[in-house]
Design a protein around this motif. Sequence first.
Motif, mmCIF file in Angstrom:
data_model
loop_
_atom_site.group_PDB
_atom_site.id
_atom_site.type_symbol
_atom_site.label_atom_id
_atom_site.label_comp_id
_atom_site.label_asym_id
_atom_site.label_seq_id
_atom_site.Cartn_x
_atom_site.Cartn_y
_atom_site.Cartn_z
ATOM 1 N N PRO A 1 43.017 47.309 76.300
ATOM 2 C CA PRO A 1 42.541 48.691 75.643
ATOM 3 C C PRO A 1 42.429 48.922 74.377
ATOM 4 O O PRO A 1 43.475 48.697 73.730
ATOM 5 N N SER A 2 41.085 49.149 73.764
ATOM 6 C CA SER A 2 41.119 49.427 72.281
ATOM 7 C C SER A 2 39.486 50.000 72.117
ATOM 8 O O SER A 2 38.700 49.550 73.097
ATOM 9 N N LEU A 3 39.414 50.716 71.123
ATOM 10 C CA LEU A 3 38.113 51.022 70.849
ATOM 11 C C LEU A 3 36.935 50.057 70.566
ATOM 12 O O LEU A 3 35.793 50.020 70.984
ATOM 13 N N ILE B 28 27.648 56.766 74.270
ATOM 14 C CA ILE B 28 28.431 57.596 73.980
ATOM 15 C C ILE B 28 29.212 58.445 75.023
ATOM 16 O O ILE B 28 30.301 58.413 75.091
ATOM 17 N N ILE B 29 28.277 58.548 76.328
ATOM 18 C CA ILE B 29 29.090 58.909 77.441
ATOM 19 C C ILE B 29 30.174 57.945 78.107
ATOM 20 O O ILE B 29 31.031 57.993 78.374
ATOM 21 N N GLU B 30 29.652 56.538 78.064
ATOM 22 C CA GLU B 30 30.471 55.363 78.653
ATOM 23 C C GLU B 30 31.658 55.286 77.719
ATOM 24 O O GLU B 30 32.862 54.895 78.319
ATOM 25 N N ALA B 31 31.384 55.678 76.304
ATOM 26 C CA ALA B 31 32.703 55.348 75.268
ATOM 27 C C ALA B 31 33.825 56.580 75.818
ATOM 28 O O ALA B 31 35.081 56.321 75.754
ATOM 29 N N ALA B 32 33.283 57.975 75.868
ATOM 30 C CA ALA B 32 34.164 59.009 76.316
ATOM 31 C C ALA B 32 34.656 58.605 77.659
ATOM 32 O O ALA B 32 35.818 59.050 77.905
ATOM 33 N N LEU C 242 41.218 53.577 78.395
ATOM 34 C CA LEU C 242 40.788 52.172 78.091
ATOM 35 C C LEU C 242 40.069 51.968 76.776
ATOM 36 O O LEU C 242 39.726 50.914 76.415
ATOM 37 N N GLY C 243 39.825 53.163 76.089
ATOM 38 C CA GLY C 243 38.804 53.134 74.779
ATOM 39 C C GLY C 243 39.886 53.410 73.693
ATOM 40 O O GLY C 243 40.871 52.806 73.469
ATOM 41 N N ALA C 244 39.339 54.352 72.822
ATOM 42 C CA ALA C 244 40.225 54.932 71.662
ATOM 43 C C ALA C 244 41.545 55.262 72.093
ATOM 44 O O ALA C 244 41.799 55.854 73.179
#
Length: 295
Positions: free
Chosen positions: A154-156, A226-230, A237-239
């Motif tokens: 998990p990371s941006l 953008i939606i998938e990153a959110a 699992l992202g930022a």
Amino acid sequence: MANTVAGKNDAELQQVAGPWKEAWRGFRKSKVAVVGMGIVIFFILLAIFGPLLTPQGINEQNLSQRLMPPSADHWMGTDDFGRDILSRIVYGARISLWVGFLAVVGSVVVGSILGILAGYYGKWVDTIISRIFDIMLAFPSILLAIAVVSVLGPSLRNALIAIAIINVPNFGRLIRSKVLSIKEDEYIMSAKAIGMKDNRILFSHILPNSMAPVIVQGTLAIATAIIEAAALGFLGLGAQAPSPEWGKMLADSRSYLTNAPWTMIFPGIAIMLTVLGFNLMGDGLRDALDPRMKS
């Protein structure tokens, strides 16, 4: 002689610029598309200059003012750590746009290369690449992204890589279909007949003439990215904390939906408006660049 050469060059430039000028005129006729472009430009400017105008730092905590409603001091209220939500949303615009643009650029580069190779050479090259695309498209995109991030961690940055990977088949198949139709045109056959090398044909003739649908798909793909990153940020699992990524802000505010709804409303509105802007602009570009959409 010099005047003749200069005249030919000017004529060639006009022929190249002509279709794009016409597309721009068609784009401007769509008020909805112009509104979408305005929204996108607003968020881009917000990401560039907004942090210079924000009242507080993104991680500046004041527990005595935690979960404060919108006021003159905090226009969008504060979160559970007393951080100014407006400041975090402004900084979050940088993260979301950065992820969206870079993920789509990576997808376009890799997908275009694979799609060109598959469409131009055909045979076993096309079979292998097409089957890889089919396998990737067999999985729901968000599940495939979760699987990739689970492997990488998990990371941006890993979320960005995952989003780029899952969008490669979309651009690859788009370019492949375009190449299949272009490579049979007379000017491509003439280039082959005079002995022009394949790499020059691919990158000087076929690729430039395949970019119109890629531009449209890329604009729409930024909204999806953008939606998938959110979504990945919402799932953890992202930022990672304390990053002010919009999806992460939504996840951190779930427990306060009833007593502090502004902590979720404003990040959600930011996501909605950004995605709406790119979708409206993408629809306008599609109408302007696709001759079949013109009346």
